[in-house]
Design a protein around this motif. Sequence first.
Motif, PDB file in Angstrom:
ATOM      1  N   GLY A  15     117.158 105.140 -21.092  1.00  0.00           N
ATOM      2  CA  GLY A  15     118.275 104.331 -20.609  1.00  0.00           C
ATOM      3  C   GLY A  15     118.402 104.378 -19.099  1.00  0.00           C
ATOM      4  O   GLY A  15     118.700 103.356 -18.454  1.00  0.00           O
TER       5      GLY A  15
ATOM      6  N   ILE B 279     115.657 102.153 -17.638  1.00  0.00           N
ATOM      7  CA  ILE B 279     116.008 100.733 -17.773  1.00  0.00           C
ATOM      8  C   ILE B 279     117.048 100.350 -16.727  1.00  0.00           C
ATOM      9  O   ILE B 279     116.951  99.294 -16.084  1.00  0.00           O
ATOM     10  CB  ILE B 279     116.536 100.446 -19.194  1.00  0.00           C
ATOM     11  N   SER B 280     118.032 101.209 -16.532  1.00  0.00           N
ATOM     12  CA  SER B 280     119.066 100.938 -15.537  1.00  0.00           C
ATOM     13  C   SER B 280     118.475 100.856 -14.135  1.00  0.00           C
ATOM     14  O   SER B 280     118.827  99.965 -13.344  1.00  0.00           O
ATOM     15  CB  SER B 280     120.144 102.033 -15.586  1.00  0.00           C
TER      16      SER B 280
ATOM     17  N   GLY C 110     120.681  99.273 -20.416  1.00  0.00           N
ATOM     18  CA  GLY C 110     120.321 100.634 -20.040  1.00  0.00           C
ATOM     19  C   GLY C 110     121.455 101.613 -20.270  1.00  0.00           C
ATOM     20  O   GLY C 110     121.258 102.728 -20.762  1.00  0.00           O
TER      21      GLY C 110
END
Length: 470
Positions: free
Chosen positions: A99, A102-103, A115
């Motif tokens: 996550g 993704i962020s 994310g």
Amino acid sequence: MDRTSEAVPGTWRELLGPRYVPVATVLAGGVLLEASNVYLTTSLLPTIVADIGGAEFYSWTMTTFLVASVITSMLVSRTLMARGAVAAYVLAFGLFAAGSLISAASPVMAGLLIGRAVQGLGGGLLAGLGYAMIQRALPERLWARAAALVSAMWGVGNILGPTVGGLFGQLDAWRAAFVVLVVVSGLLILLVSRAIPATGRTKVEAPVPAGSLALLTASVAAVSLASVVPAGAATAIALAVGVGLGGWFLRHERTARVRVLPEVTYRGRSRLRWVYVSVGVLAFGIGTEAFIPLFGQELGGMAPLAAGFLGAALSLGWSVTQMVTANATRPRVVRALIVGGPLLLAAGLAGYAVAQRELPGGGVIAVWVVALFAAGAGIGLAFPHLTVAAMGSSDDEEEAAKASAGINTVFIIANAFSAALAGVLVNLGAPSLVTSAHYLLFGFAAVVVLGVAPARLAARAVPSATSTPV
């Protein structure tokens, strides 16, 4: 778990010594990642929005994370039983790292929200595992101190998150902050295999409690929504829906064959329910923290950094106090700490409310700091002993794991409700910020002082005889 020499009291030196410090690092580190991440992201949001846009979804960065955390926090004991301790921790840290990655790579706000949701899935597991693994990885004489250390990470995270987020935001390097979270998660994964004792896997026959998950997730989502919709009818409707769904969840849990919280919670004379209510009341008081920096800047004329440290006073009081009170083992003292916790929290919030005024002098600001520290100390008095009471609520290993993990579930849910109500009360006091502060702080103090009654019932869960007092 080593249960030898339980008559000998555990010490901080033993918990943080060579034998147990790797375990303590993993347990506390996982909770710290979850605790600091919300505030870190909040501090970074102005920089993020300036870079990728999406100001209209500003508040949803917290909502998506929180709802995802609630979902997985309710699956902690199932994951632990089905996968074993090591695999459960690797999964949790892996989700959190994914996550965060993704962020960090998100070109638009929609990617960041995805994310954050994945981060939340990992964070909910990490926070729950931090409590559930205490009884499996450490001897009983260290439970209270380990519970104090793990729960102190919520206070530390409230300080570390804004500090780190503000630093990276000032450097205009918000993506690097998420990369740091990826690296820290990776390092803790490497430590897990060395530190966490392997536990057996148990085939979980019961299905996932989908009904309870859906109801409680919807309740948290509705209450979270109440803090972002325009004040007025929409807020009232969202709160009513959230409370209604929460009541439906409790009714469903009582009769469901598959539950989220342990079955002992709903037995007629069980005191675990009062332990959970007491934890929820203490967590509820934390909802004031989001507005303390605002009051410091707008009413006290403080610089943003100074106002941020004012907001950390409550968390500091919590963290420091529970590191001391965790040493208490005499049953009478432990019961007094559990009952005194909400009283001191309410007194601190009320004292801070009384001192609210525009452009106060240095003496009044000092009163603010003392009152907030005292409010946090109220949480620190009771929290570690409530955690231990939950752990000892059942002789069945799986039910005890559920009871321990339930502490985190209750904590997150109470935070969601308190954050929503805090926003409502502040809006009701507008346009006067002093009136808003009074509504918020006196209102929360009134709710918290009502928690003395369930705290008295929870205190009865403390056995009349414990290990040798310290």
